[in-house]
Design an enzyme around this catalytic site. Structure first.
Site, PDB file in Angstrom:
ATOM      1  N   CYS A   1      35.885   6.025 -25.796  1.00 16.14           N
ATOM      2  CA  CYS A   1      36.614   7.384 -25.653  1.00 16.14           C
ATOM      3  C   CYS A   1      36.056   7.818 -24.086  1.00 16.14           C
ATOM      4  O   CYS A   1      36.360   7.129 -23.057  1.00 16.14           O
ATOM      5  CB  CYS A   1      36.202   8.598 -26.624  1.00 16.14           C
ATOM      6  SG  CYS A   1      37.228   9.859 -26.270  1.00 16.14           S
TER       7      CYS A   1
ATOM      8  N   HIS B   1      36.920   6.731 -32.702  1.00 15.15           N
ATOM      9  CA  HIS B   1      35.551   7.366 -33.176  1.00 15.15           C
ATOM     10  C   HIS B   1      35.391   6.827 -34.408  1.00 15.15           C
ATOM     11  O   HIS B   1      36.273   6.061 -35.045  1.00 15.15           O
ATOM     12  CB  HIS B   1      35.229   8.867 -32.888  1.00 15.15           C
ATOM     13  CG  HIS B   1      35.244   9.388 -31.447  1.00 15.15           C
ATOM     14  ND1 HIS B   1      34.602   8.982 -30.597  1.00 15.15           N
ATOM     15  CD2 HIS B   1      36.338   9.830 -30.696  1.00 15.15           C
ATOM     16  CE1 HIS B   1      34.746   9.806 -29.408  1.00 15.15           C
ATOM     17  NE2 HIS B   1      35.985  10.217 -29.572  1.00 15.15           N
TER      18      HIS B   1
HETATM   19  N1  GLN Z   1      36.353  14.717 -22.900  1.00 19.02           N
HETATM   20  C1  GLN Z   1      37.143  13.707 -23.046  1.00 19.02           C
HETATM   21  C2  GLN Z   1      38.504  13.845 -23.668  1.00 19.02           C
HETATM   22  O1  GLN Z   1      38.630  14.620 -24.276  1.00 19.02           O
HETATM   23  C3  GLN Z   1      36.394  12.556 -23.885  1.00 19.02           C
HETATM   24  C4  GLN Z   1      36.366  12.954 -25.275  1.00 19.02           C
HETATM   25  C5  GLN Z   1      35.516  12.126 -26.320  1.00 19.02           C
HETATM   26  O2  GLN Z   1      34.656  11.104 -25.870  1.00 19.02           O
HETATM   27  N2  GLN Z   1      35.513  12.418 -27.589  1.00 19.02           N
HETATM   28  O3  GLN Z   1      39.473  13.247 -23.410  1.00 19.02           O
END
Ligand code: GLN
Length: 218
Positions: free
Chosen positions: A94, A193
């Site tokens: 992510c 995730h």
């Molecule tokens: N802040 C980034 C997004 O919302 C990454 C989010 C994350 O790593 N969960 O795209």
């Protein structure tokens, strides 16, 4: 006994949604293969030397942490690039995946520089996020992966990069082109995730096998 050396990149800042569970899986399978495991957090102001590590893990994080990191990470560009071109195994989830690319536009519209070691880039969605279960198919390895995505950013790979897999269910990189994540040399990026390796044992073992192979080819 041989030791597998893991770098947890910005591990004290990028650690959302249980992404660190990926590390537990890497450590577990490495030990199962008869390796000692050494895990080092490399964070703000720390040095990163490519030849010191066999695996780099770069987890997800919020906009706030990503902005802090974007001011620091440029120092590491040459050595991270060395790691990648020498076939080092990297897993980036992510926000970590986003930061390997050219830039990332956060949810309030600020453009944050990425490391720029790969050509992908990330725009934002206004007023919405991709949240939910996701399933993809990895044509290269003929594997299906299962996970959970939660991101505002929408990532475009450019023609130079191949995805980790094709979206069967969920949104993936951008909700449009059915790509999810990236697979470039031995770099695996993903929005999963959950964490990715806990739910996808084949991929966990594959990363360890690759890292061991690369380590002994040098
Ligand atoms: N802040 C980034 C997004 O919302 C990454 C989010 C994350 O790593 N969960 O795209």
């Amino acid at each position: 006994m041989n030791t597998l050396r893991i770098c947890h990149l910005y591990g004290n800042l990028m650690n959302t949604y249980g992404d660190n569970g990926n590390l537990l899986m890497i450590q577990y399978y490495a030990r199962e293969k008869g390796y000692n495991v050494e895990t080092t957090i490399v964070s703000l102001d720390d040095d990163f030397v490519a030849s010191d590590y066999d695996i780099v893990f770069f987890g997800g994080g919020q906009d706030f942490e990503q902005k802090i990191i974007s001011h620091d990470i440029g120092r590491l560009k040459t050595e991270i690039n060395n790691f990648i071109v020498n076939d080092g195994v990297m897993l980036a989830i992510c926000g970590g995946f986003q930061l390997l690319g050219q830039y990332y536009v956060n949810s309030v519209g600020e453009k944050i520089n990425g490391l720029g070691v790969m050509p992908h880039y990330t725009e934002r969605q206004v007023g919405s996020r991709f949240i939910g279960d996701i399933e993809i198919f990895d044509e290269v390895n003929q594997q299906t992966y299962y996970g959970f995505e939660n991101h505002n950013g929408v990532t475009y790979l450019t023609d130079a990069l191949k995805p980790l897999g094709t979206v069967i269910k969920g949104n993936g990189n951008n909700g449009q082109d059915k790509t999810e994540g990236v697979h470039y040399r031995n770099v695996f990026g993903s929005y999963f995730h959950g964490p990715l390796l806990v739910r996808n044992e084949w991929l966990a073992r594959h990363l360890i096998d690759l890292a061991i192979k690369v380590k002994h080819s040098k």
